[in-house]
Design a protein around this motif. Sequence first.
Motif, short mmCIF file in Angstrom:
data_model
loop_
_atom_site.label_atom_id
_atom_site.label_comp_id
_atom_site.label_asym_id
_atom_site.label_seq_id
_atom_site.Cartn_x
_atom_site.Cartn_y
_atom_site.Cartn_z
N CYS A 100 13.06 -18.94 3.71
CA CYS A 100 11.75 -18.88 3.09
C CYS A 100 11.63 -17.59 2.29
CB CYS A 100 10.66 -18.94 4.17
SG CYS A 100 9.02 -19.30 3.53
N GLY A 101 11.02 -17.69 1.13
CA GLY A 101 10.89 -16.49 0.31
C GLY A 101 9.60 -16.49 -0.48
N LYS A 102 9.17 -15.31 -0.87
CA LYS A 102 7.97 -15.17 -1.68
C LYS A 102 8.11 -13.91 -2.54
CE LYS A 102 3.70 -15.61 -3.13
NZ LYS A 102 3.32 -16.70 -4.07
N SER A 103 7.78 -14.07 -3.80
CA SER A 103 7.76 -12.88 -4.67
C SER A 103 6.37 -12.75 -5.27
CB SER A 103 8.80 -13.01 -5.79
OG SER A 103 8.41 -14.00 -6.73
N PHE A 104 5.97 -11.53 -5.54
CA PHE A 104 4.70 -11.28 -6.23
C PHE A 104 4.75 -9.91 -6.88
CE2 PHE A 104 4.16 -9.65 -1.95
CZ PHE A 104 3.48 -8.46 -2.10
N ASN A 105 3.90 -9.74 -7.87
CA ASN A 105 3.87 -8.48 -8.62
C ASN A 105 2.72 -7.61 -8.14
OD1 ASN A 105 5.28 -10.55 -10.38
ND2 ASN A 105 5.64 -8.69 -11.55
N LEU A 106 2.96 -6.32 -8.18
CA LEU A 106 1.95 -5.35 -7.77
C LEU A 106 2.06 -4.12 -8.65
CD1 LEU A 106 -0.25 -4.38 -5.73
CD2 LEU A 106 1.62 -3.43 -4.35
N THR A 107 0.94 -3.73 -9.25
CA THR A 107 0.86 -2.46 -9.96
C THR A 107 -0.06 -1.57 -9.14
OG1 THR A 107 1.15 -3.56 -12.09
CG2 THR A 107 0.31 -1.30 -12.14
N PRO A 108 0.48 -0.79 -8.22
CA PRO A 108 -0.36 -0.04 -7.28
C PRO A 108 -1.15 1.08 -7.96
CG PRO A 108 1.95 0.61 -7.05
CD PRO A 108 1.92 -0.55 -8.00
N LYS A 109 -2.34 1.30 -7.44
CA LYS A 109 -3.17 2.38 -7.95
C LYS A 109 -2.84 3.69 -7.22
CE LYS A 109 -7.10 -0.53 -9.26
NZ LYS A 109 -8.56 -0.77 -9.09
N ALA A 110 -3.02 4.78 -7.92
CA ALA A 110 -2.70 6.10 -7.36
C ALA A 110 -3.46 6.35 -6.07
CB ALA A 110 -3.02 7.19 -8.39
N GLY A 111 -2.74 6.78 -5.05
CA GLY A 111 -3.35 7.18 -3.80
C GLY A 111 -3.83 6.05 -2.91
N GLU A 112 -3.68 4.81 -3.33
CA GLU A 112 -4.17 3.68 -2.55
C GLU A 112 -3.17 3.28 -1.46
OE1 GLU A 112 -7.03 2.56 -2.55
OE2 GLU A 112 -7.94 2.49 -4.53
N GLU A 113 -3.69 2.63 -0.42
CA GLU A 113 -2.84 2.08 0.63
C GLU A 113 -2.96 0.55 0.60
OE1 GLU A 113 -3.58 3.64 4.52
OE2 GLU A 113 -2.87 5.66 4.01
N TYR A 114 -1.81 -0.12 0.81
CA TYR A 114 -1.77 -1.58 0.80
C TYR A 114 -1.02 -2.07 2.04
CZ TYR A 114 -2.85 -0.88 -4.17
OH TYR A 114 -3.42 -0.49 -5.35
N GLU A 115 -1.28 -3.32 2.37
CA GLU A 115 -0.61 -3.93 3.52
C GLU A 115 -0.27 -5.38 3.17
OE1 GLU A 115 -1.66 -3.09 7.92
OE2 GLU A 115 -2.77 -4.91 7.39
N VAL A 116 0.97 -5.75 3.42
CA VAL A 116 1.43 -7.13 3.21
C VAL A 116 1.82 -7.71 4.57
CG1 VAL A 116 3.12 -8.63 2.08
CG2 VAL A 116 2.30 -6.57 0.91
N ILE A 117 1.25 -8.86 4.90
CA ILE A 117 1.58 -9.53 6.16
C ILE A 117 2.26 -10.86 5.83
CG2 ILE A 117 0.70 -10.51 8.30
CD1 ILE A 117 -1.64 -8.59 8.14
N PHE A 118 3.47 -11.02 6.34
CA PHE A 118 4.26 -12.23 6.10
C PHE A 118 4.39 -12.98 7.41
CE2 PHE A 118 8.40 -14.41 5.22
CZ PHE A 118 7.99 -15.11 4.09
N ASP A 119 4.05 -14.28 7.39
CA ASP A 119 4.02 -15.05 8.62
C ASP A 119 4.52 -16.46 8.36
OD1 ASP A 119 3.54 -15.60 11.30
OD2 ASP A 119 1.52 -14.76 11.26
#
Length: 348
Positions: A117-136
């Motif tokens: 199983c696979g998934k791709s996506f694009n992200l242009t992160p903003k300065a100083g921000e925190e992100y979280e990706v949950i794969f299930d």
Amino acid sequence: MSLSLLHPPRALAALALVSLLSGCSVHGTYPDATEPDAAKLRFISNTSNTTLDIYDAQHCTGQTTGMLNNFLMADTKRRADMLVPPPAKARGLLEIKLAPGKDTMLMINTNGGSYVCGKSFNLTPKAGEEYEVIFDLQGGRCSTLLQRLSRLDGKDVRIPQPLFETGMPSCQGKGPIFGKLLPDTPQRTVLIDRIIEERAQLITAIVSENKVDRMQTSPQELDELIAKRKALMGSYNLPPDYWNQYRQNYELSNKESAGRITRALGLYTDVYRLRLRGTEDAILEQWMQPTDSAIKVRVAENDKLMLQYYGNARKSVTMEVVNHHMERMAQLDQRFDVCAHFDKCARY
């Protein structure tokens, strides 16, 4: 199973196998961004044998970040000192730093006893921000959730973010998961344009039949919202400039909402065109009215996947419109110090 629409399943399966056989190293090959305002990303996997690879225009073969949930090797311990802690039930996780403002493609792969199983996506992160990706893995399908993290009034806040899968066009033909584009010719361009136009018309017809949910706020509804908000504020009065901007924010949201179908259709046609540009002439010539059974199956499978892509794109664009509106309203309340006087102020 859920697979990336931009990359062939065989390529994803091969990539997952290569990652497992190579061991990926405990920490991977991706070096954390060194900018002082680098964004931080936490990747959580609740599936077995999971990898997260990072692609950008300078790294078309990808950079690894380590392995999670493999019984033959220890999980990577990569951490980025994130402010918001992970969920208590996270099975395996890693944290990395990303260069702010840079278009990045994240590729997730997982390999179980009977599935890839696979998934791709694009992200242009903003300065100083925190992100979280949950794969299930739920109900026989892989799911991916992207959230922006923050702390408000001492509480952890997770805000869902849209998932856009636009690939890395500059990498086509330059890496194992990026198909090679065939040379553009006048004949191919005419065929591809014709196919895209027909498919776009079909999608438009489907949208019209389903009657798109209305997201816009009418002037009367806006007047009612403002009156209700003023009543809740009681004796706390805001200047006319606040309410003028409040109205302008809704007008801008209405404008973005009105264009969301066009934006989703644009994403759909861009990805469809990219797939067709890697398709052989003989298949393109039969695409609209296939007579060969194998080509007929290929076209049907492609259209099914692309219809799914359009549905996901619409959801992501809608979420983007909502998030933009919430962000503007939070900035407005912050500028007028509303939260110091009204506990129902906008926070984002």
